[in-house]
Design a protein around this motif. Structure first.
Motif, PDB file in Angstrom:
ATOM      1  N   SER A  78       0.796  -1.164   0.143  1.00 15.70           N
ATOM      2  CA  SER A  78      -0.013   0.026   0.084  1.00 15.70           C
ATOM      3  C   SER A  78       0.890   1.124   0.150  1.00 15.70           C
ATOM      4  CB  SER A  78      -0.998  -0.127   1.254  1.00 15.70           C
ATOM      5  OG  SER A  78      -0.356   0.284   2.425  1.00 15.70           O
ATOM      6  N   HIS A  79       0.478   2.299   0.052  1.00 14.60           N
ATOM      7  CA  HIS A  79       1.193   3.761  -0.178  1.00 14.60           C
ATOM      8  C   HIS A  79       1.503   4.120   1.316  1.00 14.60           C
ATOM      9  CE1 HIS A  79       0.756   4.211  -4.203  1.00 14.60           C
ATOM     10  NE2 HIS A  79      -0.876   4.010  -4.335  1.00 14.60           N
ATOM     11  N   ALA A  80       0.939   3.688   2.374  1.00 14.78           N
ATOM     12  CA  ALA A  80       1.324   3.875   3.740  1.00 14.78           C
ATOM     13  C   ALA A  80       2.881   3.468   3.813  1.00 14.78           C
ATOM     14  CB  ALA A  80       0.508   2.998   4.734  1.00 14.78           C
ATOM     15  N   VAL A  85       6.294  -5.143   3.011  1.00 14.23           N
ATOM     16  CA  VAL A  85       6.958  -5.034   1.220  1.00 14.23           C
ATOM     17  C   VAL A  85       7.015  -6.546   1.082  1.00 14.23           C
ATOM     18  CG1 VAL A  85       9.026  -4.672   0.022  1.00 14.23           C
ATOM     19  CG2 VAL A  85       8.061  -3.019   1.718  1.00 14.23           C
ATOM     20  N   GLN A  86       6.530  -7.060  -0.211  1.00 11.60           N
ATOM     21  CA  GLN A  86       6.638  -8.540  -0.442  1.00 11.60           C
ATOM     22  C   GLN A  86       7.667  -8.407  -1.714  1.00 11.60           C
ATOM     23  OE1 GLN A  86       3.242 -10.064  -2.662  1.00 11.60           O
ATOM     24  NE2 GLN A  86       2.143 -10.610  -0.515  1.00 11.60           N
TER      25      GLN A  86
END
Length: 133
Positions: A78-80, A85-86
């Motif tokens: 997402s942008h958060a 992180v995958q």
């Protein structure tokens, strides 16, 4: 030429055949089967990505065929700022049979305490540098 312009598709089976050819031509199941790329997931976390990882993956995957390229792609979920992180690892081989061999051998294998997911990746997406799959 005029005869070909007036050509029409008659019957359900003929329409089905033309539709299948269009689907395959657009990167359908046939295209996926010919892919030279394997996508590895859940092999490492973002914290474990370092300079030697690419070399280690090449070394491991060279057992299944000639590795052409390795891409280690870190994808934020997402942008958060604190978003997970995958890490996706794309391994391109010189031949589709090598990719299939690697996928078969690596899928479900344990690596660093995690179960690796290995799948043959869509060649057309890879060629277009679309690593979202």
């Amino acid at each position: 030429l005029r005869e070909q312009e007036d050509l029409s598709i008659k019957g359900k089976s003929a329409r089905h055949m033309v539709t299948q050819k269009l689907i395959v031509g657009r990167g359908g199941a046939h295209e996926h089967a010919q892919s030279k790329v394997v996508l590895l997931r859940n092999m490492v976390t973002a914290d474990e990505v370092d300079e030697s990882l690419q070399e280690e993956i090449e070394e491991e995957c060279n057992r299944f065929g000639r590795v052409q390229h390795v891409i280690i792609y870190q994808e934020k979920q997402s942008h958060a700022d604190d978003s997970e992180v995958q890490v996706k690892i794309f391994v391109e081989f010189s031949h589709p049979s090598e990719a299939k061999a690697a996928q078969s051998a690596l899928n479900g294998r344990y690596f660093g305490g995690r179960t690796v997911s290995a799948a043959v990746y869509d060649q057309e997406l890879y060629n277009q540098k679309d690593l979202s799959g």
